[in-house]
Design a protein around this motif. Structure first.
Motif, short mmCIF file in Angstrom:
data_model
loop_
_atom_site.label_atom_id
_atom_site.label_comp_id
_atom_site.label_asym_id
_atom_site.label_seq_id
_atom_site.Cartn_x
_atom_site.Cartn_y
_atom_site.Cartn_z
N CYS A 145 0.85 -1.20 0.00
CA CYS A 145 0.00 0.00 0.00
C CYS A 145 0.88 1.25 0.00
CB CYS A 145 -0.92 -0.01 1.22
SG CYS A 145 -1.92 1.48 1.40
N MET A 177 -0.23 -5.84 0.79
CA MET A 177 -1.61 -5.99 0.34
C MET A 177 -1.88 -7.49 0.15
SD MET A 177 -1.58 -2.77 -2.35
CE MET A 177 -3.34 -2.56 -2.50
N GLY A 211 -6.68 -4.53 -3.37
CA GLY A 211 -6.78 -3.12 -3.02
C GLY A 211 -7.47 -2.34 -4.12
N VAL A 214 -3.56 1.53 -3.14
CA VAL A 214 -3.73 1.53 -1.68
C VAL A 214 -4.75 0.48 -1.26
CG1 VAL A 214 -3.16 3.99 -1.40
CG2 VAL A 214 -5.52 3.31 -1.84
N HIS A 215 -4.79 0.19 0.06
CA HIS A 215 -5.83 -0.66 0.60
C HIS A 215 -7.19 0.03 0.45
CE1 HIS A 215 -2.46 -2.40 3.17
NE2 HIS A 215 -2.99 -3.47 2.60
N CYS A 253 -7.58 2.30 3.34
CA CYS A 253 -6.68 3.46 3.28
C CYS A 253 -7.17 4.51 2.27
CB CYS A 253 -5.27 3.01 2.90
SG CYS A 253 -4.43 2.06 4.19
#
Length: 241
Positions: A47, A54, A61, A71-72, A75
Motif C-alpha cells: 500500500c 496488500m 486493493g 492503496v488498501h 486506506c
C-alpha cells in the motif's frame, strides 16, 4: 421525529444493521466518483499510503485511474482527493472526467472545446441550422477518434522532449528553464503584447536551436521545427521542467 423510546426493539436492531450497509454503499459511490477502482495486482504489492503488504489473491486493493496510486480499500478513505493525473493514463478526450482532463494537460478547459469553437467562429457562424442540424454519426465518430489520436501523439511528444531535456548539462537546463518561465509570463499578457507561444517560438527558435550547418537552405528548413519545439517548451513549461 419519532422518539427512540417508541421504536420496537427489533426496529432498533434493524437500524443498527442498516447503518454499516449504508456507509459501505456511500464509500463505494464515493470511490467511483473519485476514479478509484478495485484492482487485482499481479505479484506482491504494498500500500502506498500505509506501506503495509496488500494480502490476497484477487481484489487486494484499489487503484486510482487518474494517477495510478495503489492503496488498501480502507486506506483509500484517508487519501486526499488532490492527485495530479498522469498523462500516460489519459489516452482519450471523450468519456473522460473533465477535471481529470484539464489537470492532466494543465489547461483551463479541454483543448477540443477551443479547437471546435475556433473552427466554427472562423467559417461556420453563417451556416444554416448551426447546432440544430445533426451531423452524420460516422463523421462524428471519425472526428472523435482523430482527437483521441492527437492526444496520444501529443503525450508521446511531450515525453520525448522531456527525455531530451534531461540530457542537457545543468547550466544549459537551468538557463532554458528560467527563460521558459519568463516567456510563459509573456504569453499571459498576450492581450496587450500580442505575443503568444507561437510568435515567441518564431522569435526565439533560431536563437535557441541554431543548426550546426551554416547553410541557408538548412536554416529555412529547420525554422518550422525550431518554432514548434520552443512553442511546446513555453506552453508546457510547468510540466517539462
Amino acid at each position: 421525529m419519532f422518539s427512540e423510546e417508541l421504536w420496537p426493539e427489533n426496529e432498533k436492531k434493524c437500524a443498527v444493521l442498516r447503518k454499516p450497509k449504508q456507509g459501505r454503499k456511500r464509500q463505494e459511490l464515493l470511490a467511483m466518483a473519485l476514479g478509484v477502482k478495485v484492482h487485482t495486482f499481479r505479484g506482491p504489492h504494498w500500500c502506498e499510503y500505509c506501506a503495509n503488504f496488500m494480502w490476497g489473491l484477487i481484489a487486494q486493493g484499489v487503484r486510482c485511474s487518474d494517477c495510478g496510486l495503489n492503496v488498501h480499500k480502507q486506506c483509500s478513505k484517508h487519501v486526499p482527493n488532490d492527485c495530479q493525473p498522469d498523462l500516460k493514463r489519459i489516452k482519450k478526450v471523450y468519456c473522460c472526467d473533465l477535471t481529470t482532463l484539464v489537470k492532466a494537460h494543465n489547461t483551463q478547459r479541454p483543448m477540443v472545446v477551443d479547437i471546435c469553437i475556433r473552427e466554427i467562429e472562423a467559417r461556420g457562424l453563417k451556416s444554416e441550422g448551426l447546432y440544430r442540424v445533426s451531423g452524420f454519426t460516422e463523421h462524428i465518430e471519425d472526428v472523435k477518434m482523430a482527437f483521441d489520436r492527437e492526444i496520444s501523439n501529443a503525450d508521446e511528444r511531450l515525453e520525448a522532449v522531456h527525455d531530451v531535456l534531461m540530457l542537457l548539462p545543468p547550466a544549459h537546463y537551468e538557463t532554458l528553464r528560467y527563460l521558459m518561465i519568463h516567456l510563459k509570463k509573456v504569453t499571459m499578457n498576450e492581450k496587450d503584447n500580442f505575443m503568444n507561444a507561437e510568435n515567441l517560438g518564431i522569435v526565439f527558435g533560431p536563437t535557441l536551436m541554431r543548426s550546426p550547418e551554416d547553410s541557408t537552405l538548412t536554416t529555412l528548413h529547420d525554422m518550422r521545427y525550431q518554432k514548434l519545439i520552443v512553442q511546446i517548451l513555453i506552453e508546457n513549461e510547468d510540466v517539462l521542467f
